[in-house]
Write an enzyme that holds these catalytic residues in place. Structure first.
Site, PDB file in Angstrom:
ATOM      1  N   LYS A 123       3.011  -3.621  10.793  1.00  0.00           N
ATOM      2  CA  LYS A 123       4.195  -2.573  10.181  1.00  0.00           C
ATOM      3  C   LYS A 123       4.236  -1.506  11.083  1.00  0.00           C
ATOM      4  O   LYS A 123       4.694  -0.836  11.458  1.00  0.00           O
ATOM      5  CB  LYS A 123       2.045  -1.994   9.382  1.00  0.00           C
ATOM      6  CG  LYS A 123       2.197  -2.840   7.860  1.00  0.00           C
ATOM      7  CD  LYS A 123       1.830  -1.926   6.689  1.00  0.00           C
ATOM      8  CE  LYS A 123       1.973  -2.778   5.347  1.00  0.00           C
ATOM      9  NZ  LYS A 123       1.495  -2.216   4.383  1.00  0.00           N
ATOM     10  N   LYS A 205       5.896 -12.200   4.054  1.00  0.00           N
ATOM     11  CA  LYS A 205       5.808 -12.129   2.381  1.00  0.00           C
ATOM     12  C   LYS A 205       5.818 -11.478   1.288  1.00  0.00           C
ATOM     13  O   LYS A 205       6.737 -10.414   1.967  1.00  0.00           O
ATOM     14  CB  LYS A 205       4.022 -11.637   2.751  1.00  0.00           C
ATOM     15  CG  LYS A 205       3.438 -10.751   2.578  1.00  0.00           C
ATOM     16  CD  LYS A 205       2.258 -10.523   2.453  1.00  0.00           C
ATOM     17  CE  LYS A 205       1.921  -8.103   2.431  1.00  0.00           C
ATOM     18  NZ  LYS A 205       0.965  -7.760   1.928  1.00  0.00           N
ATOM     19  N   LYS A 208       5.868  -5.047  -1.365  1.00  0.00           N
ATOM     20  CA  LYS A 208       5.906  -4.026  -2.620  1.00  0.00           C
ATOM     21  C   LYS A 208       6.693  -2.738  -1.876  1.00  0.00           C
ATOM     22  O   LYS A 208       7.258  -1.984  -2.456  1.00  0.00           O
ATOM     23  CB  LYS A 208       5.455  -3.407  -2.992  1.00  0.00           C
ATOM     24  CG  LYS A 208       4.066  -2.736  -2.289  1.00  0.00           C
ATOM     25  CD  LYS A 208       3.125  -2.381  -4.041  1.00  0.00           C
ATOM     26  CE  LYS A 208       1.752  -2.921  -4.058  1.00  0.00           C
ATOM     27  NZ  LYS A 208       1.016  -2.413  -2.811  1.00  0.00           N
TER      28      LYS A 208
HETATM   29  P1  ATP Z   1       2.562  -2.953   1.008  1.00  0.00           P
HETATM   30  O1  ATP Z   1       3.408  -3.741   1.384  1.00  0.00           O
HETATM   31  O2  ATP Z   1       2.402  -1.561   0.412  1.00  0.00           O
HETATM   32  O3  ATP Z   1       1.387  -3.282   2.482  1.00  0.00           O
HETATM   33  P2  ATP Z   1       1.558  -5.084  -1.100  1.00  0.00           P
HETATM   34  O4  ATP Z   1       2.162  -5.581  -1.640  1.00  0.00           O
HETATM   35  O5  ATP Z   1       0.820  -6.344   0.676  1.00  0.00           O
HETATM   36  O6  ATP Z   1       1.689  -3.206  -0.099  1.00  0.00           O
HETATM   37  P3  ATP Z   1      -1.385  -4.422  -0.914  1.00  0.00           P
HETATM   38  O7  ATP Z   1      -1.344  -2.939  -2.003  1.00  0.00           O
HETATM   39  O8  ATP Z   1      -1.667  -4.487   0.232  1.00  0.00           O
HETATM   40  O9  ATP Z   1       0.464  -4.626  -1.438  1.00  0.00           O
HETATM   41  O10 ATP Z   1      -2.549  -5.511  -1.977  1.00  0.00           O
HETATM   42  C1  ATP Z   1      -2.876  -5.706  -3.078  1.00  0.00           C
HETATM   43  C2  ATP Z   1      -3.421  -6.626  -3.038  1.00  0.00           C
HETATM   44  O11 ATP Z   1      -1.869  -8.325  -4.168  1.00  0.00           O
HETATM   45  C3  ATP Z   1      -4.244  -8.066  -2.137  1.00  0.00           C
HETATM   46  O12 ATP Z   1      -4.965  -8.280  -2.492  1.00  0.00           O
HETATM   47  C4  ATP Z   1      -2.961  -8.781  -1.501  1.00  0.00           C
HETATM   48  O13 ATP Z   1      -4.192  -9.701  -0.423  1.00  0.00           O
HETATM   49  C5  ATP Z   1      -2.116  -9.293  -2.344  1.00  0.00           C
HETATM   50  N1  ATP Z   1      -0.639  -9.474  -2.099  1.00  0.00           N
HETATM   51  C6  ATP Z   1      -0.160  -8.014  -1.754  1.00  0.00           C
HETATM   52  N2  ATP Z   1       1.152  -9.302  -1.675  1.00  0.00           N
HETATM   53  C7  ATP Z   1       0.765 -10.465  -2.025  1.00  0.00           C
HETATM   54  C8  ATP Z   1       1.947 -11.633  -1.680  1.00  0.00           C
HETATM   55  N3  ATP Z   1       2.883 -11.674  -1.199  1.00  0.00           N
HETATM   56  N4  ATP Z   1       1.355 -12.385  -2.493  1.00  0.00           N
HETATM   57  C9  ATP Z   1      -0.113 -12.934  -2.811  1.00  0.00           C
HETATM   58  N5  ATP Z   1      -0.932 -11.711  -2.917  1.00  0.00           N
HETATM   59  C10 ATP Z   1      -0.501 -10.866  -2.718  1.00  0.00           C
END
Ligand code: ATP
Ligand code: LTN
Length: 340
Positions: A123, A205, A208
């Site tokens: 990040k 990965k 969002k």
């Molecule tokens: P950001 O993009 O803002 O970092 P994020 O999409 O990574 O957000 P988080 O809110 O940080 O999502 O995570 C919420 C949950 O979703 C966590 O348990 C995280 O491990 C899971 N998660 C996030 N991205 C993935 C992915 N690509 N595959 C599986 N699990 C995910």
């Protein structure tokens, strides 16, 4: 006559805590890696879930969109099947103990430990013009979220494993100085859907907060948008639907189809033998659309009942405060603060 308690110790259910950031629209990765598993755990554990809004401001948020994303995330959790009467759902910023314990734990976490966090490295590269201290100390706030509830287990996607290990280290360090104060939490990472990859860059990965809207599928995307995004998904020039090295895009699509339908990768490979990527992508898109349809319908219902949502997040915050205050008081007393 009321029943006498038996001599057998009543098995207390284990505590589960997890949270999601309202940093954008919730994706298929969040759903398959986290939310869907939370729903399944509700009967067997004492679950408590949070919308981690304090975490989300480590990246700049537009105030109006942020407010909407918080409420949408709340409604979406319920739409996915979380029952707030069974599993309280609260908004992190409504419960002041989180920021307070995070400060205390800052003083029990080493700079070097935080520097090793891969999410921070990613990040800080991605948001090079805003490498704020919050981005760096983010995992400490996450540790506070977990330790306040004496959680036994934390269901998360594979990307959060490192943060959980840090939470355990912080808990163990504090306990070794002051005696048992925090429970050391275990990660709970379900195999299916644990790591959903970006549709545009399958080495990364699905996230969002990725600006490329074609890289993720949102749980609330319209069916035609879902289909379009899958059709555009990056694959390879092999034209064989088979798990393999250098086939990150296809591996990811097989993983998604398997997570959504329950079929194994081998079954999927067999089904698509001799068929092209076009047919395969259509099948993945259609299966995802089917999975999301009932969630979207329930979401529309919840988001139109703001009073109900408000009632639930207020109840959730009261519950969370009651539990978390006990842990915070205990930790402060051990450190040597004077009680109020
Ligand atoms: P950001 O993009 O803002 O970092 P994020 O999409 O990574 O957000 P988080 O809110 O940080 O999502 O995570 C919420 C949950 O979703 C966590 O348990 C995280 O491990 C899971 N998660 C996030 N991205 C993935 C992915 N690509 N595959 C599986 N699990 C995910
Ligand atoms: N950083 C987490 C979101 C999160 C979380 C938590 C997860 C904040 N606090 C407590 C589990 C437990 C993430 O999933 N990216």
């Amino acid at each position: 006559m009321s029943e006498q308690p038996t001599t057998e110790k009543v098995e207390k259910k284990k505590v589960i805590l997890s949270a999601i950031q309202p940093s954008g629209t919730i994706t298929l990765g969040n759903y398959l890696g986290a939310l869907r598993n939370w729903v399944k755990l509700q009967d067997d554990y004492n679950c408590i879930f949070a919308i981690a809004d304090l975490h989300a401001i480590t990246v700049r948020q537009d105030p109006q969109k942020f407010r909407q994303n918080i409420l949408n995330a709340y409604a979406l959790l319920l739409a996915c099947g979380i029952d707030p009467e069974k599993s309280p759902v609260f908004i992190q910023s409504h419960v002041h103990t989180h920021a307070e314990l995070a400060w205390l734990l800052n003083c029990y976490t080493q700079f070097g430990e935080l520097s090793r966090m891969t999410q921070f490295k990613d990040k800080s590269q991605k948001y090079a013009n805003n490498v704020n201290a919050g981005l760096f100390t983010y995992p400490i706030l996450m540790a506070a979220d977990i330790l306040l509830y004496q959680a036994d287990m934390v269901p998360v996607g594979a990307d959060q494993k490192q943060h959980l290990e840090l939470a355990r280290n912080i808990a163990d360090r504090f306990n070794s100085i002051y005696g048992k104060t925090f429970k050391s939490p275990e990660p709970y990472i379900s195999r299916s859907g644990a790591r959903v990859m970006s549709l545009q860059d399958p080495a990364k990965k699905m996230s969002k907060s990725d600006e490329n809207v074609n890289s993720w599928v949102a749980v609330l995307d319209k069916p035609e948008t879902v289909m379009k995004k899958f059709k555009r998904a990056v694959t390879d020039s092999d034209a064989v639907v088979k798990i393999g090295e250098g086939k990150d895009g296809i591996n990811n699509l097989i993983g998604i189809l398997s997570a959504v339908t329950g079929k194994t990768a081998e079954e999927i490979e067999f089904e698509f033998e001799g068929k092209g990527y076009g047919d395969f992508k259509t099948a993945v898109g259609e299966a995802v659309v089917e999975e999301l349809k009932p969630i979207q319908n329930r979401f529309n219902d919840f988001i139109n009942h703001k009073d109900y949502l408000e009632e639930q997040y207020k109840k959730g915050a009261e519950f969370a405060l009651r539990i978390s205050q006990r842990t915070l008081d205990k930790a402060m007393k051990k450190i040597g603060f004077i009680a109020k």
